[in-house]
Design an enzyme around this catalytic site. Structure first.
Site, PDB file in Angstrom:
ATOM      1  N   VAL A  70       0.862  -1.180   0.000  1.00 14.08           N
ATOM      2  CA  VAL A  70       0.000   0.000   0.000  1.00 14.08           C
ATOM      3  C   VAL A  70       0.897   1.229   0.000  1.00 14.08           C
ATOM      4  CG1 VAL A  70      -1.959  -1.108   1.145  1.00 14.08           C
ATOM      5  CG2 VAL A  70      -0.175  -0.015   2.527  1.00 14.08           C
ATOM      6  N   SER A  71       0.302   2.375  -0.334  1.00 14.37           N
ATOM      7  CA  SER A  71       1.114   3.569  -0.556  1.00 14.37           C
ATOM      8  C   SER A  71       1.411   4.367   0.706  1.00 14.37           C
ATOM      9  CB  SER A  71       0.414   4.488  -1.573  1.00 14.37           C
ATOM     10  OG  SER A  71       0.288   3.839  -2.813  1.00 14.37           O
ATOM     11  N   SER A  72       0.529   4.323   1.710  1.00 14.05           N
ATOM     12  CA  SER A  72       0.707   5.207   2.866  1.00 14.05           C
ATOM     13  C   SER A  72       0.318   4.512   4.162  1.00 14.05           C
ATOM     14  CB  SER A  72      -0.146   6.471   2.695  1.00 14.05           C
ATOM     15  OG  SER A  72      -1.526   6.141   2.763  1.00 14.05           O
ATOM     16  N   GLN A  75      -3.213   3.429   5.008  1.00 12.51           N
ATOM     17  CA  GLN A  75      -3.773   2.240   4.373  1.00 12.51           C
ATOM     18  C   GLN A  75      -3.293   0.942   5.021  1.00 12.51           C
ATOM     19  OE1 GLN A  75      -2.243   3.510   0.428  1.00 12.51           O
ATOM     20  NE2 GLN A  75      -4.371   3.320  -0.276  1.00 12.51           N
TER      21      GLN A  75
END
Length: 210
Positions: A70-72, A75
């Site tokens: 996931v990006s961040s 998340q």
């Protein structure tokens, strides 16, 4: 590459022909020995002549890796859901597997998990790669990773093929990813300016902006 070199009589038995037939095929240029000993004796690679005999053996020596990203930090719950989906799927297939997870943008090629995954693929340790969706690897460059997998004989399993996104949808996601990365570098990932800009861009992308 796996090799199993055997003398001519063993190769002939595996192929269901006589040693004399193998010698004739060599004269005709139809099937040449893979090597010759210092004394001139023929040696044939059974892994090349009868690959089905060794495919399971080679695959068993290489592991299945499930990769989640996931990006961040926001998340993290989604990352856990991805890992659960991958674990359940691999377990149902009866595969022995390892899960590698990353938390970071799809534009970052220096994530520890991704580097470990690529090192294992290039090193011939991986026989199967399982991901939830194509962009789970990288936002840009996933096709290159898939090409490396193909060259190394790694099976790639994508659980969620889904419907193809439109060009505009792909472009919007890419723009959001780019702005997220560069605004974090400009303002700092935890700053209010950064979050405000990201929320504004996300609103435009998702059509919820005022």
């Amino acid at each position: 590459m796996f090799k199993k070199l055997v003398p001519i009589h063993e190769a002939a038995e595996a192929l269901g022909v006589s040693a004399q037939t193998l010698r004739r095929w060599e004269r005709e240029g139809r099937l040449l020995p893979d090597e010759r000993t210092a004394g001139g004796r023929r040696r044939y690679d059974l892994a090349r002549l009868k690959p089905e005999m060794f495919r399971a053996q080679v695959d068993a020596a290489r592991k299945t890796v499930a990769y989640a990203r996931v990006s961040s930090h926001d998340q993290k719950d989604d990352l856990e859901r991805q890992k659960q989906v991958l674990e359940i799927y691999c377990a149902r297939q009866g595969w022995t597997f390892e899960v590698i997870a990353d938390l970071g943008t799809g534009m970052n090629y220096h994530k520890k998990g991704l580097k470990r995954l690529l090192d294992a693929i290039i090193g011939g340790e991986v026989g199967r790669l399982v991901i939830t969706h194509k962009d789970g690897l990288l936002r840009f460059g996933a096709e290159l990773v898939f090409a490396i997998c193909e060259a190394k004989g790694v099976e790639v399993v994508i659980l969620n093929q889904g419907e193809d996104a439109t060009f505009e949808e792909d472009l919007a996601k890419d723009v959001l990813e780019i702005i997220t990365v560069f605004s974090a570098r400009l303002y700092g990932s935890r700053s209010r300016k950064n979050q405000k800009l990201i929320d504004a861009v996300r609103g435009v992308v998702e059509g919820t902006a005022p």
